[in-house]
Design a protein around this motif. Structure first.
Motif, short mmCIF file in Angstrom:
data_model
loop_
_atom_site.label_atom_id
_atom_site.label_comp_id
_atom_site.label_asym_id
_atom_site.label_seq_id
_atom_site.Cartn_x
_atom_site.Cartn_y
_atom_site.Cartn_z
N ILE A 76 -2.45 1.31 2.73
CA ILE A 76 -1.29 1.31 3.63
C ILE A 76 -0.23 2.29 3.12
CG2 ILE A 76 0.61 -0.10 4.51
CD1 ILE A 76 -1.33 -2.49 4.48
N VAL A 77 0.01 2.29 1.81
CA VAL A 77 0.99 3.20 1.22
C VAL A 77 0.55 4.65 1.43
CG1 VAL A 77 2.03 3.97 -0.95
CG2 VAL A 77 1.87 1.53 -0.45
N THR A 78 -0.74 4.92 1.26
CA THR A 78 -1.25 6.27 1.47
C THR A 78 -1.07 6.71 2.92
OG1 THR A 78 -2.90 5.92 -0.27
CG2 THR A 78 -3.28 7.76 1.22
N ALA A 79 -1.45 5.82 3.85
CA ALA A 79 -1.30 6.14 5.27
C ALA A 79 0.17 6.30 5.64
CB ALA A 79 -1.94 5.04 6.12
N LEU A 80 1.02 5.44 5.08
CA LEU A 80 2.46 5.53 5.34
C LEU A 80 3.03 6.84 4.80
CD1 LEU A 80 4.78 3.88 6.56
CD2 LEU A 80 5.16 2.90 4.31
N SER A 81 2.58 7.25 3.64
CA SER A 81 3.03 8.52 3.06
C SER A 81 2.63 9.70 3.93
CB SER A 81 2.45 8.72 1.66
OG SER A 81 2.89 7.70 0.80
N ALA A 82 1.38 9.68 4.41
CA ALA A 82 0.91 10.76 5.29
C ALA A 82 1.71 10.78 6.59
CB ALA A 82 -0.57 10.60 5.58
#
Length: 189
Positions: free
Chosen positions: A53-59
């Motif tokens: 989720i953090v990775t997707a949110l960062s992207a």
């Protein structure tokens, strides 16, 4: 916990000499970050892996940031304008061919009212990237006039007209000050 941190942050910001508009922006940013952290913490507590989720949110934030680059630039420049006190509401400024009294400064745009009562809205990036002349930063201004006189003109007559022009400029300056003061009262809320 979020409300407690927001209240503490609000009290701390009120003790600073920061402009109210800057304080509001900082509080909104803190609120968004705190709620984001809270949501991620709750997801982690109930057993959902937050790494993805953090990775997707960062992207997503990166993509939004690239798409909104000009708006983000105007936002950052609005903070610079407010915090550096380049000009204030009521100052007469000139920038990029536009001149007027500053009637509103917000994070994205600055609004001017011209002498002929037109509204000009300028993006804050333009104000940071271009030369800004603040004609309202001092109480007095020097205005120069050039008059041509033929060589054969009587010197005493020229001195007489020079004195008359000087008198008229003082009278007109006083009238102009009264007019500008009246216009500012009408233009400014």
């Amino acid at each position: 916990a979020v409300k407690i941190i927001l209240n503490i942050s609000r009290r701390m910001l009120k003790k600073t000499k920061m402009e109210g508009i800057t304080q509001g922006f900082i509080m909104a940013f803190i609120k968004i970050v705190l709620y984001l952290v809270l949501i991620l913490a709750l997801l982690s507590i109930i057993g959902i892996q937050v790494g993805g989720i953090v990775t997707a949110l960062s992207a997503a934030i990166l993509a939004i940031g690239v798409a909104l680059q000009n708006i983000i630039s105007n936002l950052a420049n609005g903070i610079i304008i407010v915090s550096t006190h380049m000009f204030k509401k009521g100052d007469w400024i000139s920038v990029g061919g536009a001149s007027g009294a500053v009637t509103n400064i917000n994070f994205l745009f600055t609004t001017l009212t011209t002498a002929d009562n037109r509204r000009i809205t300028l993006p804050n990036s333009m104000l940071i990237e271009n030369e800004v002349t603040n004609n309202g930063s001092y109480n007095t201004r020097r205005v120069e006039f050039t008059f041509s006189v033929a060589y054969e003109t009587d010197v005493e007559l020229v001195k007489k007209y020079k004195g008359m022009i000087k008198e008229l400029s003082v009278i007109n300056f006083e009238l102009a000050q009264m007019t500008v003061a009246a216009d500012e009262e009408e233009a400014l809320p």
